[in-house]
Structure formats: C-alpha cells, structure tokens
Write a protein that holds these residues in place. Structure first.
Motif, PDB file in Angstrom:
ATOM      1  N   UNK A 174       0.823  -1.209   0.000  1.00  0.00           N
ATOM      2  CA  UNK A 174       0.000   0.000   0.000  1.00  0.00           C
ATOM      3  C   UNK A 174       0.854   1.256   0.000  1.00  0.00           C
ATOM      4  N   UNK A 175       2.004   1.194   0.657  1.00  0.00           N
ATOM      5  CA  UNK A 175       2.866   2.367   0.738  1.00  0.00           C
ATOM      6  C   UNK A 175       3.359   2.802  -0.624  1.00  0.00           C
ATOM      7  N   UNK A 176       3.509   1.843  -1.549  1.00  0.00           N
ATOM      8  CA  UNK A 176       4.145   2.137  -2.825  1.00  0.00           C
ATOM      9  C   UNK A 176       3.205   2.018  -4.011  1.00  0.00           C
ATOM     10  N   UNK A 177       1.953   1.692  -3.740  1.00  0.00           N
ATOM     11  CA  UNK A 177       1.019   1.437  -4.830  1.00  0.00           C
ATOM     12  C   UNK A 177       0.941   2.581  -5.810  1.00  0.00           C
ATOM     13  N   UNK A 178       0.909   3.805  -5.275  1.00  0.00           N
ATOM     14  CA  UNK A 178       0.754   4.953  -6.159  1.00  0.00           C
ATOM     15  C   UNK A 178       2.098   5.597  -6.497  1.00  0.00           C
ATOM     16  N   UNK A 179       3.043   5.571  -5.584  1.00  0.00           N
ATOM     17  CA  UNK A 179       4.356   6.140  -5.921  1.00  0.00           C
ATOM     18  C   UNK A 179       5.035   5.324  -6.999  1.00  0.00           C
ATOM     19  N   UNK A 180       4.546   4.115  -7.259  1.00  0.00           N
ATOM     20  CA  UNK A 180       5.134   3.276  -8.310  1.00  0.00           C
ATOM     21  C   UNK A 180       4.950   3.852  -9.696  1.00  0.00           C
ATOM     22  N   UNK A 181       4.142   4.897  -9.804  1.00  0.00           N
ATOM     23  CA  UNK A 181       4.023   5.553 -11.113  1.00  0.00           C
ATOM     24  C   UNK A 181       5.342   6.154 -11.558  1.00  0.00           C
ATOM     25  N   UNK A 182       6.209   6.528 -10.588  1.00  0.00           N
ATOM     26  CA  UNK A 182       7.464   7.188 -10.938  1.00  0.00           C
ATOM     27  C   UNK A 182       8.374   6.176 -11.617  1.00  0.00           C
ATOM     28  N   UNK A 183       8.722   6.428 -12.854  1.00  0.00           N
ATOM     29  CA  UNK A 183       9.669   5.560 -13.528  1.00  0.00           C
ATOM     30  C   UNK A 183       9.212   5.033 -14.859  1.00  0.00           C
ATOM     31  N   UNK A 184       7.975   5.350 -15.266  1.00  0.00           N
ATOM     32  CA  UNK A 184       7.441   4.689 -16.445  1.00  0.00           C
ATOM     33  C   UNK A 184       6.589   5.579 -17.318  1.00  0.00           C
ATOM     34  N   UNK A 185       6.584   5.263 -18.599  1.00  0.00           N
ATOM     35  CA  UNK A 185       5.526   5.724 -19.481  1.00  0.00           C
ATOM     36  C   UNK A 185       4.610   4.531 -19.648  1.00  0.00           C
ATOM     37  N   UNK A 186       3.338   4.698 -19.386  1.00  0.00           N
ATOM     38  CA  UNK A 186       2.415   3.579 -19.434  1.00  0.00           C
ATOM     39  C   UNK A 186       1.282   3.877 -20.403  1.00  0.00           C
ATOM     40  N   UNK A 187       1.225   3.108 -21.448  1.00  0.00           N
ATOM     41  CA  UNK A 187       0.145   3.293 -22.402  1.00  0.00           C
ATOM     42  C   UNK A 187      -0.983   2.328 -22.070  1.00  0.00           C
ATOM     43  N   UNK A 188      -2.187   2.890 -21.920  1.00  0.00           N
ATOM     44  CA  UNK A 188      -3.367   2.096 -21.603  1.00  0.00           C
ATOM     45  C   UNK A 188      -4.162   1.902 -22.882  1.00  0.00           C
ATOM     46  N   UNK A 189      -4.286   0.651 -23.297  1.00  0.00           N
ATOM     47  CA  UNK A 189      -5.011   0.362 -24.523  1.00  0.00           C
ATOM     48  C   UNK A 189      -5.900  -0.854 -24.279  1.00  0.00           C
ATOM     49  N   UNK A 190      -7.162  -0.752 -24.606  1.00  0.00           N
ATOM     50  CA  UNK A 190      -8.081  -1.840 -24.344  1.00  0.00           C
ATOM     51  C   UNK A 190      -7.754  -3.047 -25.198  1.00  0.00           C
ATOM     52  N   UNK A 206      -7.588  12.165 -12.231  1.00  0.00           N
ATOM     53  CA  UNK A 206      -9.006  11.996 -12.537  1.00  0.00           C
ATOM     54  C   UNK A 206      -9.304  12.379 -13.990  1.00  0.00           C
ATOM     55  N   UNK A 207      -8.634  13.428 -14.449  1.00  0.00           N
ATOM     56  CA  UNK A 207      -8.877  13.878 -15.824  1.00  0.00           C
ATOM     57  C   UNK A 207      -8.409  12.841 -16.835  1.00  0.00           C
ATOM     58  N   UNK A 208      -7.171  12.355 -16.714  1.00  0.00           N
ATOM     59  CA  UNK A 208      -6.675  11.404 -17.716  1.00  0.00           C
ATOM     60  C   UNK A 208      -7.432  10.088 -17.659  1.00  0.00           C
ATOM     61  N   UNK A 209      -7.814   9.667 -16.457  1.00  0.00           N
ATOM     62  CA  UNK A 209      -8.489   8.385 -16.322  1.00  0.00           C
ATOM     63  C   UNK A 209      -9.913   8.413 -16.852  1.00  0.00           C
ATOM     64  N   UNK A 210     -10.532   9.582 -16.829  1.00  0.00           N
ATOM     65  CA  UNK A 210     -11.946   9.643 -17.184  1.00  0.00           C
ATOM     66  C   UNK A 210     -12.253  10.475 -18.427  1.00  0.00           C
ATOM     67  N   UNK A 211     -11.227  11.082 -19.008  1.00  0.00           N
ATOM     68  CA  UNK A 211     -11.466  11.943 -20.164  1.00  0.00           C
ATOM     69  C   UNK A 211     -10.863  11.402 -21.446  1.00  0.00           C
ATOM     70  N   UNK A 212      -9.675  10.831 -21.372  1.00  0.00           N
ATOM     71  CA  UNK A 212      -9.029  10.273 -22.562  1.00  0.00           C
ATOM     72  C   UNK A 212      -9.801   9.049 -23.033  1.00  0.00           C
ATOM     73  N   UNK A 213     -10.048   8.975 -24.327  1.00  0.00           N
ATOM     74  CA  UNK A 213     -10.754   7.853 -24.923  1.00  0.00           C
ATOM     75  C   UNK A 213      -9.879   6.602 -24.836  1.00  0.00           C
ATOM     76  N   UNK A 214     -10.332   5.541 -24.162  1.00  0.00           N
ATOM     77  CA  UNK A 214      -9.512   4.331 -24.043  1.00  0.00           C
ATOM     78  C   UNK A 214      -9.215   3.668 -25.380  1.00  0.00           C
TER      79      UNK A 214
END
Length: 585
Positions: free
Chosen positions: A3-19, A238-246
């Motif tokens: 839990x301590x690192x769940x969100x800080x783990x974003x540091x270090x990556x470019x992550x492309x979300x594609x369905x 919130x914006x990227x998760x709910x606004x960008x078209x998956x």
C-alpha cells in the motif's frame, strides 16, 4: 508494504493504456520494444554498430520552434528526425519543452517575465532562472496555438513518416517535470499554488492537447502525461483516467529503475505494474524509462559493464519496454561491444510480452535482501522494520556474510532511488523494497530459496576487472540437501502447441576441479539427461548450450517442474542463469 508504494510506483514509467479490443492500435509495436536513442547518439543509423537502437527521441524548445515571433514556426528539428526514422525504420518519441524554454518575444507581447531564485548549483540556477507567468491569458493564447500548430505539422506528415510517430509527451511546465518553477519566484505575486491553481492550469493545457491530437477524425496521436499520480496529483489523474478515450490510449511518464540495481521501490513497482505490462489480461500498458547520466556516476563506474548488465535486467524485472538512453550512453555503447551485447540482450528480453508467442524465456539468478520484508527478516531478529533503521540492514547482511553480502555504503540506503543513483559509492546487498528474487520472464525457478542459495560478490571484491556475472548468482548447498534446482515454463507458453526445439544456454562458474552437474528434463514418466558437465576448476564463468526436442512440458516433474539443474556429486556448483530460445512449429 504494497500500500505504501502502490501509487508512488508511477514514478519511472511511461504507461500506455489500450483496451484489449484495440490491440491492433498499439502506439508502440512490440518489435520496437528495446533500446532507444534519446537524441543525437547516432549520426548514421546504417552503421552496423547502431543496430541495437530501435527508436529515437526528439525534443526541441519552444524558443527554438518559434524564435522569430508570433505566427512563425520552425519544426525542422522534428522533420529531420522523422525523415531519418522513415529511412531507417525507427519510431519516434516527440515533445516540446516550454516554461523556462519559452521564446523571449513572449515578454514583449504582454506575458510577464518571472524571475526565479533556485537553491540548486549555479549552472542549474542560471538555466532555470526565467519563466513566463503561465496563468497570463496572453501566455495561454500563444501556448495553446503552439499546441495546435504542432499537431497540424505532425498530422500532415506523409504516411510513411506519420507512421513513425510513437507518441507525443505533454509538457506544461519546467521541462518534463510538470512543475511551474524550479525554485521560488522573486516576486510573490507570481507564486502558483501547486495543489489547486497549477493543476487547473494543467487541465486547460491537457484539454488543448486532447483537442488537437486525440479529438480528430483521423490520424490520432497518443499522448503521454507526467505527474498524474492519484495521490500527488488527483485532479490530473481523474482527468486522464476519465477523459481520454480508451480506444486511443494514453501514457504516464516518470523515473527509472533501469539506472541501477537495488534501488528503493523496485519490488512494489514490479508488483504494481507488471500484470499490465507482461501478458496483460485486459488493460495493456507500454512502459518507457530513461537512462540519463546516472551511468557516469561513481557507483556505476566501479564496473561499467556489470552496472549496465544488472541495470538492464532491473528494467526487464519491472516490465520496462523502452530503455531510452542518453546521447553519451548510446555513443559509449557503440564504442564498446560488451555494452552493445547487453543492449541486444535487453531488446531480446523486452520483446517477450506474451508467453504463447515468446521466442525466449529466461531466469537470471539473484537474491535481494529486502529489509521491508518482515516475514523473511523478522523484527525480533533483525530490528525494527523502518527504512531509516540502518542497523537492520547491517544485521541482515551479517546473516548472509558467508555468501558475500555486505553494505558498502550504508548511509545511502534510505535516501531514495534518485539520490542513490547520484550519490551512492558502493554496492548494497540489503535495501528497502528492493527486487527480491530472480530476474525472470516466462521461466520460473520453483521455490528458489528452498532449493538453492543466493550469492553476492561471487568471486570476491568487485572492481573493474570483475565479470558482470560476479555480482549475483545461485548455488547448490550440499550441506543442507539443496542439490536440485527445479524450473517450469509459464503455463501459457506452449498452450497452442509444443515447440519444435528448445535451445538451453546455461552460464555457470567453473570453480571446482572435477565437480559435476547435469541438466535433466521430463520425458513422459522418466527423467532424461540432456547435458552432463565436469569442471576444470579454473574459476572462470562459462557458457554451455544444448538442444532439446522431446521435453514433456506439462509440469509433470517433481515440484511440478519441467526440468532441473542437478548436482551429481557433493560439490556445490554456481550458476548465473538459464536462457531458453524457442523454435516454434
């Protein structure tokens, strides 16, 4: 701990979300997973020494793009790289630096100039001394028009060049760090509240990028975003998760576990993100991380080849897709065959994304002494489990001293991965939330700590003359009955059909004269010996290969294994790892 690192783990990556339904629209093809040139590292991509470079980054400043004033744009830097990419079949990461890299004419056209005081060294402070006042309406007008014109330039490229565009990184503030200022404004009236006002400004900019790169009828371009962590930047997240078209996808960019090894946060990072990066079920992510000038720092240069080797494997361990290297790192590799070989290994391993179609599986042996693990290292025995409890790290390494474990730079163990790369002077075998087990992809050692022992600094103190394999290894331990290491392939590896051929490459240390070991595998109800080795005892690392075409491959062996390394005498043999190349039918 997770839990301590769940969100800080974003540091270090470019992550492309594609369905999953959009798998054919992936921004970066798997064939381009590997080492990229951050810019200027290669003069001629036809040079055989540059064959390990699969992608290119191009970044220009706003001042360079629009030096002549309002309405006049020069995108020639991007055009040159796109031309090169099309010619040599590369793909390109693209961005424009704004903020302190803005053109001077802004300040003659109604945009306030913000002077910033920095506590950084003088060279840095001078470089990042002047900024536009982002919230000024004139600034927004010119900046948003830049975004529009940039998109038109890219989207109007001929098809063969447009197809080379991998993604565009969104930059709104100081370089790609997504903060308004690197320091504090001299005039307090230009201070910007980062939690609310700055986030609102970023969203305005995000909307413009989305409008011109995503919300178009054709030739959409994937965007990547930095600092959209749900804890630190909830509005942006919130914006990227709910606004960008998956269906289009988006990216998140950050820091770097390929800049060293045993860096704080590796283990949680791996646990958080590899399910989306390696054989994903549903959401598909692409990851990219940068090799900056960390490779020129003191710890890296104890043994440069060794450092690149374990850094590349550290990136693979966390699911890294693109190893984006600085100019000097690329040039160094082109001058040193041993580094090119490491980068080629990285390219090969990074492209193994789906087990059912993989052409390589591997297990490189490693044990990391993760001080955050209170099960393996109980508080009662080793001390309070806090990252700043330096005595705990020492106690853990003392327990593994007979295997070579030490803390060379105890003071650097709790300063965070960024400072570790910058300031650490020696190797640490214990760390906080560091990678724990083997570096593997679709080939798994079964219960490694119960069937073998991890070794550190295998042939003694590491210096410039050491082998890259000397850093970590695994060994039999006859005294405790650990004489067989068991392995199995991923459950989906051969689900469609059995392979035509498996080529095993095993790297081992010929340490003891006359010592014997064997590679055995399951053939129906019996075990068959594929390879028998007898050592000469010259204390050199060696590689042996053997091909197998009749392995059962159904986890029917002991401990549900497919094959095993077996100690055939009472002498303990030492191994770096196993690679299996797969020839499919």
């Amino acid at each position: 701990m997770k839990a301590l690192y769940k969100y800080s783990a974003l540091i270090g990556f470019v992550l492309f979300f594609i369905t999953k339904s959009q798998a054919q629209k992936i921004a970066v093809p798997i064939s381009s997973y590997g080492v990229w040139d951050r810019g200027g590292g290669v003069d001629d991509y036809s040079d055989p020494k540059a064959d390990f470079v699969l992608g290119i980054e191009v970044s220009a400043t706003w001042a360079e793009v629009q030096s002549m004033g309002p309405g006049k744009y020069d995108f020639s830097q991007f055009q040159e790289v796109l031309n090169t990419a099309a010619k040599y079949h590369k793909i390109v990461k693209i961005s424009i630096n704004v903020g302190p890299n803005s053109p001077l004419w802004l300040y003659d056209n109604g945009v306030p100039l913000v002077k910033v005081i920095s506590k950084k060294p003088e060279k840095h402070a001078i470089k990042f001394a002047n900024y536009p006042f982002y919230l000024n309406e004139n600034h927004k007008k010119y900046y948003f028009e830049l975004i529009k014109q940039f998109s038109l330039f890219l989207r109007n490229q001929p098809k063969e060049k447009f197809d080379c565009i991998a993604f565009v990184q969104v930059k709104t503030g100081a370089t790609g760090d997504e903060e308004p200022y690197k320091g504090e404004p001299e005039d307090e009236k230009f201070a910007i509240d980062k939690k609310k006002v700055w986030e609102e400004y970023r969203i305005e900019a995000f909307e413009q990028f989305k409008k011109y790169f995503n919300d178009v009828s054709d030739r959409q371009i994937v965007l990547t975003f930095n600092n959209v962590d749900p804890i630190k930047s909830p509005v942006a997240n919130n914006w990227v998760m709910n606004t960008i078209d998956p269906k289009i996808g988006f990216g998140i960019k950050g820091g770097a576990y390929n800049r060293g090894h045993h860096l704080t946060g590796e283990q949680s990072f791996k646990e958080q993100w590899t399910p989306y990066l390696i054989n994903p079920k549903g959401m598909k992510l692409f990851s990219a991380s940068e090799m900056d000038e960390s490779w020129r720092k003191e710890i890296f240069n104890i043994n440069t080849e060794l450092a690149f080797y374990w850094s590349a494997l550290s990136g693979i361990n966390t699911g890294l897709s693109s190893y984006n290297c600085s100019k000097r790192a690329i040039q160094y590799a082109m001058e040193h065959q041993e580094i090119r070989d490491i980068f080629k290994m990285y390219n090969k391993y990074a492209q193994q994304v789906y087990p059912a179609s993989a052409t390589t599986a591997f297990s490189v042996f490693h044990e990391g002494l993760n001080a955050a693990d209170t099960i393996k290292f109980p508080v009662k025995t080793f001390g309070t489990a806090k990252s700043k409890n330096l005595e705990r790290y020492t106690n853990i390494c003392n327990a593994y001293a007979s295997r070579g474990a030490k803390m060379d730079d105890l003071e650097s163990v709790d300063i965070g991965q960024v400072n570790q790369r910058e300031r650490q002077k020696g190797y640490n075998d214990a760390g906080w939330d560091i990678a724990e087990g083997n570096y593997e992809r679709f080939l798994y050692q079964i219960k490694p700590d119960e069937t073998s022992i991890g070794l550190f600094r295998v042939r003694g103190e590491i210096d410039k003359n050491s082998s890259k394999y000397d850093r970590f290894a695994r060994s039999f331990e006859n005294a405790t009955g650990k004489n067989t290491m068991y392995f199995k392939f991923d459950d989906e590896m051969f689900i469609a059909s059995k392979p035509k051929n498996l080529k095993f490459t095993i790297t081992w240390l010929d340490k003891n004269p006359g010592s014997t070991w064997a590679l055995q595998y399951n053939k129906g109800k019996e075990m068959k010996t594929a390879l028998e080795i007898k050592g000469k005892g010259d204390n050199q690392w060696k590689t042996v290969t053997v091909e197998v075409s009749d392995m059962q491959l159904n986890h029917s062996g002991k401990m549900e294994s497919d094959f095993a390394l077996v100690n055939t005498d009472s002498i303990d043999d030492v191994f770096n790892g196993i690679e299996v190349n797969i020839q499919r039918k």
